[in-house]
Design a protein around this motif. Structure first.
Motif, PDB file in Angstrom:
ATOM      1  N   PHE A 159      -3.665   1.902   9.080  1.00 58.65           N
ATOM      2  CA  PHE A 159      -3.251   0.793   8.483  1.00 58.65           C
ATOM      3  C   PHE A 159      -3.908  -0.530   9.161  1.00 58.65           C
ATOM      4  N   GLU A 160      -4.543  -1.422   8.324  1.00 59.66           N
ATOM      5  CA  GLU A 160      -5.066  -2.542   8.979  1.00 59.66           C
ATOM      6  C   GLU A 160      -4.430  -3.901   8.472  1.00 59.66           C
ATOM      7  N   GLY A 161      -3.612  -3.783   7.391  1.00 59.64           N
ATOM      8  CA  GLY A 161      -2.911  -4.858   6.916  1.00 59.64           C
ATOM      9  C   GLY A 161      -2.778  -4.917   5.582  1.00 59.64           C
ATOM     10  N   TYR A 162      -1.998  -6.173   5.129  1.00 58.53           N
ATOM     11  CA  TYR A 162      -2.070  -6.274   3.504  1.00 58.53           C
ATOM     12  C   TYR A 162      -1.788  -7.672   3.196  1.00 58.53           C
ATOM     13  N   TYR A 163      -2.634  -8.279   2.438  1.00 57.55           N
ATOM     14  CA  TYR A 163      -2.611  -9.654   2.089  1.00 57.55           C
ATOM     15  C   TYR A 163      -2.634  -9.762   0.555  1.00 57.55           C
ATOM     16  N   GLY A 164      -1.745 -10.902   0.136  1.00 56.22           N
ATOM     17  CA  GLY A 164      -1.765 -11.150  -1.211  1.00 56.22           C
ATOM     18  C   GLY A 164      -0.420 -10.865  -1.909  1.00 56.22           C
ATOM     19  N   ASP A 165      -0.521 -10.753  -3.241  1.00 61.50           N
ATOM     20  CA  ASP A 165       0.677 -10.500  -4.129  1.00 61.50           C
ATOM     21  C   ASP A 165       1.096  -9.070  -3.722  1.00 61.50           C
ATOM     22  N   ALA A 166       2.436  -8.853  -4.302  1.00 60.66           N
ATOM     23  CA  ALA A 166       3.004  -7.530  -4.143  1.00 60.66           C
ATOM     24  C   ALA A 166       2.180  -6.533  -4.745  1.00 60.66           C
ATOM     25  N   TYR A 167       2.187  -5.259  -4.067  1.00 67.39           N
ATOM     26  CA  TYR A 167       1.428  -4.139  -4.478  1.00 67.39           C
ATOM     27  C   TYR A 167       1.843  -3.410  -5.952  1.00 67.39           C
ATOM     28  N   LYS A 168       0.984  -3.269  -6.576  1.00 62.53           N
ATOM     29  CA  LYS A 168       1.164  -2.751  -8.033  1.00 62.53           C
ATOM     30  C   LYS A 168       1.286  -1.092  -8.057  1.00 62.53           C
ATOM     31  N   GLY A 169       1.778  -0.445  -7.070  1.00 58.79           N
ATOM     32  CA  GLY A 169       1.633   0.892  -7.041  1.00 58.79           C
ATOM     33  C   GLY A 169       1.730   1.889  -8.415  1.00 58.79           C
ATOM     34  N   LEU A 170       2.859   1.412  -9.191  1.00 61.68           N
ATOM     35  CA  LEU A 170       3.163   2.100 -10.448  1.00 61.68           C
ATOM     36  C   LEU A 170       1.888   1.990 -11.311  1.00 61.68           C
ATOM     37  N   GLU A 171       1.449   0.583 -11.441  1.00 58.83           N
ATOM     38  CA  GLU A 171       0.307   0.543 -12.491  1.00 58.83           C
ATOM     39  C   GLU A 171      -0.987   1.285 -12.181  1.00 58.83           C
ATOM     40  N   GLU A 172      -1.153   1.405 -10.615  1.00 64.01           N
ATOM     41  CA  GLU A 172      -2.334   1.950 -10.014  1.00 64.01           C
ATOM     42  C   GLU A 172      -2.118   3.573 -10.186  1.00 64.01           C
ATOM     43  N   PHE A 173      -1.047   4.018 -10.403  1.00 61.68           N
ATOM     44  CA  PHE A 173      -0.475   5.416 -10.666  1.00 61.68           C
ATOM     45  C   PHE A 173      -1.012   5.793 -11.938  1.00 61.68           C
ATOM     46  N   ASP A 174      -0.609   4.659 -12.867  1.00 67.99           N
ATOM     47  CA  ASP A 174      -1.034   5.033 -14.169  1.00 67.99           C
ATOM     48  C   ASP A 174      -2.639   4.823 -14.459  1.00 67.99           C
ATOM     49  N   TYR A 175      -3.264   3.913 -13.844  1.00 69.84           N
ATOM     50  CA  TYR A 175      -4.784   3.923 -13.836  1.00 69.84           C
ATOM     51  C   TYR A 175      -5.407   5.032 -13.511  1.00 69.84           C
ATOM     52  N   PHE A 176      -4.903   5.461 -12.197  1.00 76.07           N
ATOM     53  CA  PHE A 176      -5.496   6.702 -11.655  1.00 76.07           C
ATOM     54  C   PHE A 176      -5.528   7.947 -12.517  1.00 76.07           C
ATOM     55  N   ARG A 177      -4.227   8.275 -12.802  1.00 75.78           N
ATOM     56  CA  ARG A 177      -4.082   9.141 -13.802  1.00 75.78           C
ATOM     57  C   ARG A 177      -4.988   9.179 -15.170  1.00 75.78           C
ATOM     58  N   LYS A 178      -4.892   8.032 -15.516  1.00 75.94           N
ATOM     59  CA  LYS A 178      -5.705   7.963 -16.757  1.00 75.94           C
ATOM     60  C   LYS A 178      -7.312   8.397 -16.518  1.00 75.94           C
ATOM     61  N   LYS A 179      -7.727   7.218 -15.561  1.00 73.02           N
ATOM     62  CA  LYS A 179      -9.327   7.302 -15.415  1.00 73.02           C
ATOM     63  C   LYS A 179      -9.911   8.758 -14.625  1.00 73.02           C
ATOM     64  N   TYR A 180      -9.017   9.025 -13.606  1.00 76.29           N
ATOM     65  CA  TYR A 180      -9.461  10.236 -12.809  1.00 76.29           C
ATOM     66  C   TYR A 180      -8.785  11.473 -12.901  1.00 76.29           C
ATOM     67  N   GLY A 181      -7.460  11.442 -13.249  1.00 73.56           N
ATOM     68  CA  GLY A 181      -6.813  12.748 -13.601  1.00 73.56           C
ATOM     69  C   GLY A 181      -6.240  13.463 -12.252  1.00 73.56           C
ATOM     70  N   LEU A 182      -5.730  14.334 -12.262  1.00 72.01           N
ATOM     71  CA  LEU A 182      -5.092  15.171 -11.273  1.00 72.01           C
ATOM     72  C   LEU A 182      -6.272  15.656 -10.246  1.00 72.01           C
ATOM     73  N   ARG A 183      -5.984  15.523  -9.002  1.00 77.02           N
ATOM     74  CA  ARG A 183      -6.997  16.337  -7.825  1.00 77.02           C
ATOM     75  C   ARG A 183      -6.796  18.066  -8.300  1.00 77.02           C
ATOM     76  N   ASP A 184      -7.776  18.634  -8.090  1.00 75.84           N
ATOM     77  CA  ASP A 184      -8.207  20.028  -8.331  1.00 75.84           C
ATOM     78  C   ASP A 184      -7.004  20.982  -8.267  1.00 75.84           C
ATOM     79  N   GLU A 185      -6.475  20.681  -6.695  1.00 77.38           N
ATOM     80  CA  GLU A 185      -5.396  21.576  -6.417  1.00 77.38           C
ATOM     81  C   GLU A 185      -4.079  21.259  -7.054  1.00 77.38           C
ATOM     82  N   ARG A 186      -3.968  20.124  -7.641  1.00 79.33           N
ATOM     83  CA  ARG A 186      -2.836  19.982  -8.872  1.00 79.33           C
ATOM     84  C   ARG A 186      -2.969  20.633 -10.106  1.00 79.33           C
ATOM     85  N   LYS A 187      -3.950  20.995 -10.511  1.00 79.44           N
ATOM     86  CA  LYS A 187      -4.266  21.427 -12.033  1.00 79.44           C
ATOM     87  C   LYS A 187      -3.689  22.792 -12.176  1.00 79.44           C
TER      88      LYS A 187
END
Length: 187
Positions: A159-187
């Motif tokens: 960890f090297e730090g965090y700058y700016g507005d609040a992290y949008k982790g739930l939006e990132e979750f949705d984006y990663f799920r839609k764009k990349y799908g689950l990692r192979d081990e999860r399928k």
């Protein structure tokens, strides 16, 4: 005779209506029990996430804690992906400005989804994490993880730090799920 048929038909409707009402009541109870069970599962997953060591709080190069984080993420990943999302939403609702939670979800999102090490910068960044590698118009979305020689995801970055507005982790979750799908081990 016509009246008799009508009465029999009327009784059938009443019995059928009572029977379907009973069935509907049973379905509602089952649905309610499923919701209670689901809520319990979501709470359990939220507790798993919250009890995972926070990446933003560990000492640099602490291999033992990194391995503990990986084990924790692996355990969380065995849960249903929909319930994991609900647990993240619940945690963000309760603790929207908790940087320790942010760091846990940041790692979890990369662990769950098949995010690439090199991806074009497309404007879809969800937080100001210092240390994310950006080169030649490409971002390493997998950082702080790497894929080792055995094709296993390994936590390598500090960890090297965090700058700016609040992290949008739930939006990132949705984006990663839609764009990349689950990692192979999860399928």
């Amino acid at each position: 005779m016509l009246i008799r048929k009508f009465v029999k038909f009327g009784v059938f409707i009443i019995l059928a209506a009572q029977g379907s009402g009973l069935l509907l009541g049973q379905e509602l109870r089952a649905s309610s029990n499923d919701k209670i069970s689901m809520d319990g599962d979501v709470q359990k997953i939220a507790s798993q996430i919250a009890s995972c060591p926070a990446w933003d709080r560990i000492e640099s190069e602490n291999v033992a804690v990194r391995k503990k984080i990986e084990k924790c993420l692996e355990a969380i990943s065995r849960n249903d992906i929909v319930l994991i999302r609900q647990a993240i939403a619940l945690l963000f609702e309760k603790n929207p400005l908790d940087s320790a939670l942010w760091s846990r979800v940041f790692l979890l999102n990369r662990y769950l989804f098949a995010v690439p090490e090199k991806s074009p910068i497309d404007g879809s960044l969800f937080g100001g994490w210092a240390g994310v590698i950006v080169e030649n118009g490409r971002v390493n979305r997998l950082w702080p993880f790497s894929i080792d020689a055995q094709n296993k995801i390994t936590l390598i970055g500090d960890f090297e730090g965090y700058y700016g507005d609040a992290y949008k982790g739930l939006e990132e979750f949705d984006y990663f799920r839609k764009k990349y799908g689950l990692r192979d081990e999860r399928k």
